[in-house]
Structure formats: structure tokens, C-alpha cells
Motif scaffolding. Structure first.
Motif, short mmCIF file in Angstrom:
data_model
loop_
_atom_site.label_atom_id
_atom_site.label_comp_id
_atom_site.label_asym_id
_atom_site.label_seq_id
_atom_site.Cartn_x
_atom_site.Cartn_y
_atom_site.Cartn_z
N GLU A 49 -10.03 -0.31 5.89
CA GLU A 49 -10.34 -0.12 7.31
C GLU A 49 -9.44 0.93 7.96
O GLU A 49 -9.82 1.57 8.94
CB GLU A 49 -10.18 -1.45 8.07
CG GLU A 49 -11.14 -2.54 7.66
CD GLU A 49 -12.57 -2.27 8.13
OE1 GLU A 49 -12.75 -1.45 9.05
OE2 GLU A 49 -13.49 -2.88 7.56
N GLY A 50 -8.23 1.07 7.45
CA GLY A 50 -7.31 2.06 8.01
C GLY A 50 -6.45 1.53 9.13
O GLY A 50 -5.71 2.28 9.77
N ASP A 78 -0.28 6.59 2.82
CA ASP A 78 0.52 6.99 3.97
C ASP A 78 0.17 6.06 5.13
O ASP A 78 -0.95 6.10 5.65
CB ASP A 78 0.22 8.44 4.34
CG ASP A 78 1.13 8.99 5.43
OD1 ASP A 78 1.90 8.19 6.02
OD2 ASP A 78 1.05 10.19 5.72
N VAL A 79 1.11 5.19 5.51
CA VAL A 79 0.90 4.22 6.59
C VAL A 79 1.93 4.48 7.68
O VAL A 79 3.12 4.61 7.40
CB VAL A 79 1.07 2.77 6.09
CG1 VAL A 79 0.60 1.79 7.17
CG2 VAL A 79 0.31 2.54 4.80
N PRO A 120 0.81 -1.23 0.00
CA PRO A 120 0.00 0.00 0.00
C PRO A 120 0.85 1.27 0.00
O PRO A 120 0.48 2.26 -0.65
CB PRO A 120 -0.81 -0.13 1.29
CG PRO A 120 -0.91 -1.59 1.54
CD PRO A 120 0.39 -2.16 1.05
N GLN A 121 1.97 1.25 0.70
CA GLN A 121 2.85 2.42 0.68
C GLN A 121 3.38 2.68 -0.73
O GLN A 121 3.41 3.83 -1.19
CB GLN A 121 4.02 2.21 1.65
CG GLN A 121 3.63 2.30 3.12
CD GLN A 121 4.79 2.03 4.05
OE1 GLN A 121 5.71 1.27 3.73
NE2 GLN A 121 4.75 2.62 5.23
N GLN A 134 -5.31 8.17 5.43
CA GLN A 134 -6.54 8.35 4.67
C GLN A 134 -6.98 7.02 4.07
O GLN A 134 -6.59 6.69 2.94
CB GLN A 134 -6.37 9.39 3.55
CG GLN A 134 -6.29 10.83 4.02
CD GLN A 134 -6.24 11.78 2.83
OE1 GLN A 134 -5.28 11.80 2.07
NE2 GLN A 134 -7.29 12.57 2.66
N PRO A 135 -7.77 6.23 4.78
CA PRO A 135 -8.23 4.95 4.23
C PRO A 135 -9.12 5.15 3.00
O PRO A 135 -9.64 6.24 2.76
CB PRO A 135 -9.05 4.34 5.39
CG PRO A 135 -8.69 5.13 6.60
CD PRO A 135 -8.30 6.49 6.12
#
Length: 358
Positions: free
Chosen positions: A161-162, A91-92, A85-86, A104-105
Motif C-alpha cells: 500500500e505504501g 525506502d521508508v 521492510p527497510q 516505491q511500494p
């Protein structure tokens, strides 16, 4: 790129279904917080900063191999599944005592425009490949080095879900309200995962594992629609990509936690090894697999909080059920920060002892 000859190929032979003198042994999350030396090396660094520092990654990856000399037959690169995802632009952050948090999910399909569907994996995750090459060199052929990634459904859940969740409210809303958008996202994640895994092998990984950690949150029908097709793609496309890169294929493992109903389908999904959680009786899993794949697992990690007598009993039960061939010893999930390194060492010793007996 050349590396020192491999001195211990037990896990590679077991994964390919070749005869072995005893089952190989390793643990999911074996490089981690239960080891005191982990905390000394990581120090106050942010988790993802640690992952992006090849020298530190190499040291953390090799720590358990050195701590439990002669008891671990594989090293798995220290990294995290959320780097995909990064790479796709999210932004994780890893929040202490909370876990991963997405700033921001993706809450509706309208948010998909924020993703980079054509990200340059080689550029975005170059540090991961550097860490693999360095670690492979630093292992000096002691044991094989494993690379990995998260399964598409699991990564989709995090992205929507975030962070961690017990209800999977938003992920379930996506698949039941916006199934086509869900498949668009799953396909995008799959495409990145294929390239990420192939480039890990190019960098020096000798075996791969896909962690579909939240597979059990799907029912059988939904698993067949939203998880299995993408896992199958990974199993078949990674060898094709390796061939394009002029690299021989490597054994691949799938671990879909909680997906007990899908074992038969997973055995036909194209992976060489199916890793199991503790929801399976070993004999039942062996019967269902019927020699199609090798199996890996599956003792409940919680057993390691028990007495030595209980650990011995459970190890014997597990290893007798799986047998010696086409089997890789592992936990049914990862190690936990609170575990006693001495108890883990005893577990590994018992696995090796019973493995030689079986």
C-alpha cells in the motif's frame, strides 16, 4: 554477555502460566508521544534516525518505567515494525502528521525483484541489537525487556500500500489476484522476522511480541491462508533458531488486532500469550483459551479519555473477567499522543490495586 539479575519477573511467570501474586502490567506504545519527556529527548530528530540511535532508544524505552515507578512490569524497546521492510531494501520515511510512507511500494509481483530476500539481518539492523543490549544494561534488572516485530501480513500490507490505508485496495488485489506471489512475499518477510526476533533475544530481549496489527482486515478463510501459517512459523522457528544460537527460549506473544474469529486457532499457534483487542468479552476469551495460553489485554484505549470513575469501572470489569492467573494487563491497542499522562497513571494504579484484590 551478562546482565544484572532480574528483580521483577512477574510478566515472564504470567506468560509461562506460573502462579503470580498479581497480574503484571504494561502498555503497548508505552514509550511515546503522550509523555512530555519523550519530546524533550527526541527533539527535532527524524523518527527513524531516533530508532537508529541506541542511546536515545534506551532513554525513551526506560522513560515510562521511571515516570510510573512501581506500576509498569515490563519495558518494550523503542523501535518500529517497518525496520524489516527497510532491511529488505525498501525506502521508508516517517512523514510528520501523515505517518510512514514508502517511496516505491510493491504494486505488482514484478516489483519483488527490488527486495533483498537474503538480507544480512545482523548487519542491516545492527543498531537495533545495540539498543537492546544498552537498554537491558540500563534497566539494571528493574523489569524485563521486550523485543518485537511486525506480523508478515501487516508488513506486506505496508509494503504494497505504501503507507497507512483504510481500503487495503492493493493488498487485497495481491492476495486475490496473485496468491502465490503473495505467499512468496509473506515467506520472505517471515524468514527475516525469525532471524530478527532471535537476534533480539541474543542481544538481551527477555520476551517477544509479534504485532499483526492489520490481521482483522482478513476474513476467516483468508486469515487461515495468508496470516496464520506465517505466525505459526514464527512461533515454532524462533525457539529453534535460539537453540542453534545456544540460547534458551523466551516467552512469545502474538497480537492480531480485529481477528476475533481466530482466537481458538491463535491459542493453538505455538505462542505462549495471545494479546487481545477490545472486541472480546474477557470471560469469553478465557473460556476459548481454556488454559492453553496466557491472555493479554484488552481495555479500549479510548477509556483513558474518560473520567476516573469510568476508568475504575472498566478496569474492574476487565480484571474480574480475566482473573489473576495466566493474565497480563494491557490496552487493547497502543497509547495515543493526546492522552493525559496523569490519567494513564491513574489507570495503572487501578490495575495494580484490583490485581492485588482479585
Amino acid at each position: 554477555m551478562t546482565f544484572e539479575p532480574l528483580k521483577n519477573d512477574l510478566i515472564l511467570r504470567a506468560a509461562r502460566g506460573e502462579p503470580v501474586e498479581r497480574p503484571p502490567i504494561w502498555m503497548m506504545r508505552q514509550a511515546g508521544r503522550y509523555l512530555p519527556e519523550y519530546h524533550k529527548v527526541k527533539g527535532s530528530r527524524d523518527f527513524f534516525e531516533t530508532c537508529r540511535t541506541p542511546e536515545i532508544v534506551s532513554e525513551l524505552t526506560i522513560q515510562p518505567v521511571e515516570h510510573y515507578k512501581g506500576l509498569i512490569d515490563a519495558a518494550i524497546i523503542f523501535n518500529d515494525i517497518l525496520v524489516i521492510p527497510q532491511a529488505m531494501g525498501m525506502d521508508v520515511r516517517m512523514v510528520d502528521k501523515v505517518g510512514p510512507q514508502f517511496v516505491q511500494p510493491l504494486r505488482t509481483p514484478a516489483d519483488l525483484h527490488r527486495l533483498d530476500f537474503n538480507c544480512d539481518v545482523r548487519k542491516q539492523l545492527g543498531w537495533a541489537f545495540e539498543a537492546i543490549t544498552l537498554t537491558r544494561k540500563n534497566l539494571h534488572g528493574r523489569v524485563p525487556l521486550l523485543g518485537f516485530c511486525g506480523g508478515p501480513w501487516t508488513l506486506m500490507c505496508y509494503m504494497i500500500e505504501g503507507g497507512g490505508t483504510k481500503m487495503f485496495r492493493f493488498a487485497k488485489e495481491w492476495i486475490f489476484r496473485w496468491p502465490e506471489a503473495s505467499k512468496q512475499l509473506l515467506q520472505a518477510i517471515t524468514d527475516v522476522a525469525v532471524e530478527f526476533l532471535a537476534l533480539q533475544v541474543k542481544a538481551g530481549a527477555q520476551m517477544l511480541q509479534v504485532f499483526e496489527s492489520w490481521g482483522g482486515q482478513l476474513g476467516p478463510d483468508e486469515f487461515s491462508e495468508f496470516a496464520l501459517p506465517y505466525l505459526r512459523q514464527i512461533a515454532h522457528r524462533v525457539p529453534q533458531r535460539l537453540s542453534e544460537l545456544g540460547i534458551e527460549k523466551v516467552p512469545m506473544t502474538v497480537f492480531s488486532k480485529g481477528s476475533w474469529y481466530a482466537l481458538d486457532e491463535l491459542c493453538d499457534s505455538g505462542f505462549d500469550v495471545v494479546s487481545l483487542d477490545w472486541l472480546y468479552k474477557p470471560e469469553d476469551a478465557v473460556r476459548i483459551a481454556n488454559g492453553r495460553v496466557s491472555l493479554q489485554g484488552n481495555i479500549d484505549p479510548g477509556v483513558l479519555y474518560g473520567s476516573k470513575e469510568i476508568i475504575t469501572k472498566k478496569v474492574q470489569r476487565m480484571m474480574h473477567g480475566f482473573g489473576k492467573q495466566r493474565y497480563i494487563v494491557n490496552l487493547g491497542h497502543g497509547t495515543q499522543p493526546f492522552m493525559d499522562p496523569e490519567k494513564i497513571g491513574f489507570f495503572l494504579e487501578e490495575c495494580k490495586r484490583f490485581g492485588k484484590k482479585e
